[in-house]
Design a protein around this motif. Structure first.
Motif, short mmCIF file in Angstrom:
data_model
loop_
_atom_site.label_atom_id
_atom_site.label_comp_id
_atom_site.label_asym_id
_atom_site.label_seq_id
_atom_site.Cartn_x
_atom_site.Cartn_y
_atom_site.Cartn_z
N TYR A 34 0.91 -1.03 -0.17
CA TYR A 34 -0.34 -0.29 0.03
C TYR A 34 1.59 0.58 0.18
O TYR A 34 1.46 1.66 0.88
CB TYR A 34 -0.86 0.41 0.86
CG TYR A 34 -1.57 1.55 1.31
CD1 TYR A 34 -2.19 2.07 0.34
CD2 TYR A 34 -1.84 2.04 2.68
CE1 TYR A 34 -3.07 2.49 0.39
CE2 TYR A 34 -3.16 2.71 3.03
CZ TYR A 34 -3.15 3.50 2.22
OH TYR A 34 -3.82 5.03 2.10
N ALA A 78 0.59 4.66 -0.13
CA ALA A 78 0.02 6.00 0.46
C ALA A 78 -0.35 7.19 0.15
O ALA A 78 1.33 7.37 -0.57
CB ALA A 78 -0.22 6.35 2.33
N GLY A 105 2.93 11.33 3.30
CA GLY A 105 3.81 10.51 3.59
C GLY A 105 5.27 11.10 4.09
O GLY A 105 4.75 12.36 3.01
N TYR A 126 3.92 1.02 2.93
CA TYR A 126 3.67 -0.33 3.89
C TYR A 126 3.30 -1.80 3.42
O TYR A 126 2.58 -2.04 2.22
CB TYR A 126 1.66 0.10 4.87
CG TYR A 126 2.01 1.13 5.16
CD1 TYR A 126 2.34 1.73 6.40
CD2 TYR A 126 1.40 2.11 4.38
CE1 TYR A 126 2.08 2.48 7.02
CE2 TYR A 126 1.44 3.93 4.67
CZ TYR A 126 1.76 3.43 5.97
OH TYR A 126 1.79 5.17 6.84
N ALA A 153 1.52 -4.38 8.32
CA ALA A 153 1.96 -3.35 8.84
C ALA A 153 0.38 -2.25 7.48
O ALA A 153 -0.23 -1.42 8.27
CB ALA A 153 2.96 -3.09 7.66
N ILE A 154 -0.30 -2.89 6.36
CA ILE A 154 -1.01 -2.42 5.88
C ILE A 154 -2.77 -2.33 6.53
O ILE A 154 -2.85 -1.51 6.85
CB ILE A 154 -1.59 -3.02 4.80
CG1 ILE A 154 -0.52 -2.86 3.52
CG2 ILE A 154 -3.00 -2.35 3.49
CD1 ILE A 154 -0.49 -3.76 1.86
N LYS A 168 -1.69 0.16 9.22
CA LYS A 168 -2.46 1.67 9.14
C LYS A 168 -3.64 1.37 7.91
O LYS A 168 -4.14 2.76 8.65
CB LYS A 168 -1.35 1.88 7.72
CG LYS A 168 -2.21 3.29 7.16
CD LYS A 168 -1.76 4.08 8.16
CE LYS A 168 -1.73 5.68 7.14
NZ LYS A 168 -1.15 6.51 8.33
N GLU A 189 -5.11 2.40 12.02
CA GLU A 189 -5.27 4.15 12.11
C GLU A 189 -6.76 5.07 11.09
O GLU A 189 -7.29 5.62 11.31
CB GLU A 189 -4.39 4.24 11.58
CG GLU A 189 -3.64 5.54 12.37
CD GLU A 189 -2.46 6.12 11.55
OE1 GLU A 189 -2.33 6.99 11.41
OE2 GLU A 189 -1.60 5.02 11.93
N ILE A 190 -6.58 4.96 10.07
CA ILE A 190 -7.26 5.66 8.49
C ILE A 190 -8.64 5.16 9.06
O ILE A 190 -9.26 6.58 9.16
CB ILE A 190 -6.87 4.93 7.28
CG1 ILE A 190 -5.40 5.44 6.88
CG2 ILE A 190 -8.25 5.22 6.48
CD1 ILE A 190 -5.27 4.97 5.20
#
Length: 113
Positions: free
Chosen positions: A26, A28, A31, A38, A43-44, A47, A50-51
């Motif tokens: 991913y 993004a 950043g 990610y 890891a994805i 994130k 969080e989104i």
């Protein structure tokens, strides 16, 4: 691609993860790279969690889809509530790559103010 967009809009983390290959990437739109990359489901997942928890962002609105074999493009928009209370519509475009019906790359681009 369409299903992933629908799951993203619903903030369905588990559903989104089912659409990804184990080695998915991913990239993004925001950043330090520019953007932030990610790699892999853990890891994805972190994130996306969080989104999806960000209450200042509306659910994703999927736009036109442009599938072409193992790649595709999807237009999208979100509304973001700014610190001053104003709302801005952010538009973007994602480039997808697929393998065995799973997403291997979601490379996101967006318009900025």
């Amino acid at each position: 691609m369409k299903r992933f967009g629908e799951l993203w809009s619903a903030r369905d983390l588990d559903g989104c993860m089912e659409c990804l290959s184990d080695d998915a990437v991913y990239a993004a739109a925001i950043g330090p790279e520019p953007g932030m990359t990610y790699v892999g489901k853990p890891a994805i997942r972190a994130k996306l969690a969080e989104i999806f928890a960000d209450t200042t962002i509306s659910p994703l609105q999927c736009g036109r889809l442009f599938p072409q074999g193992e790649v595709g493009l999807m237009e999208w928009s979100i509304d973001k509530r700014m610190p001053d209370g104003a709302t801005r519509t952010i538009r973007g475009l994602d480039l997808y790559e697929f393998r065995d019906s799973l997403i291997t790359l979601k490379d996101s681009y967006r318009k900025t103010f």
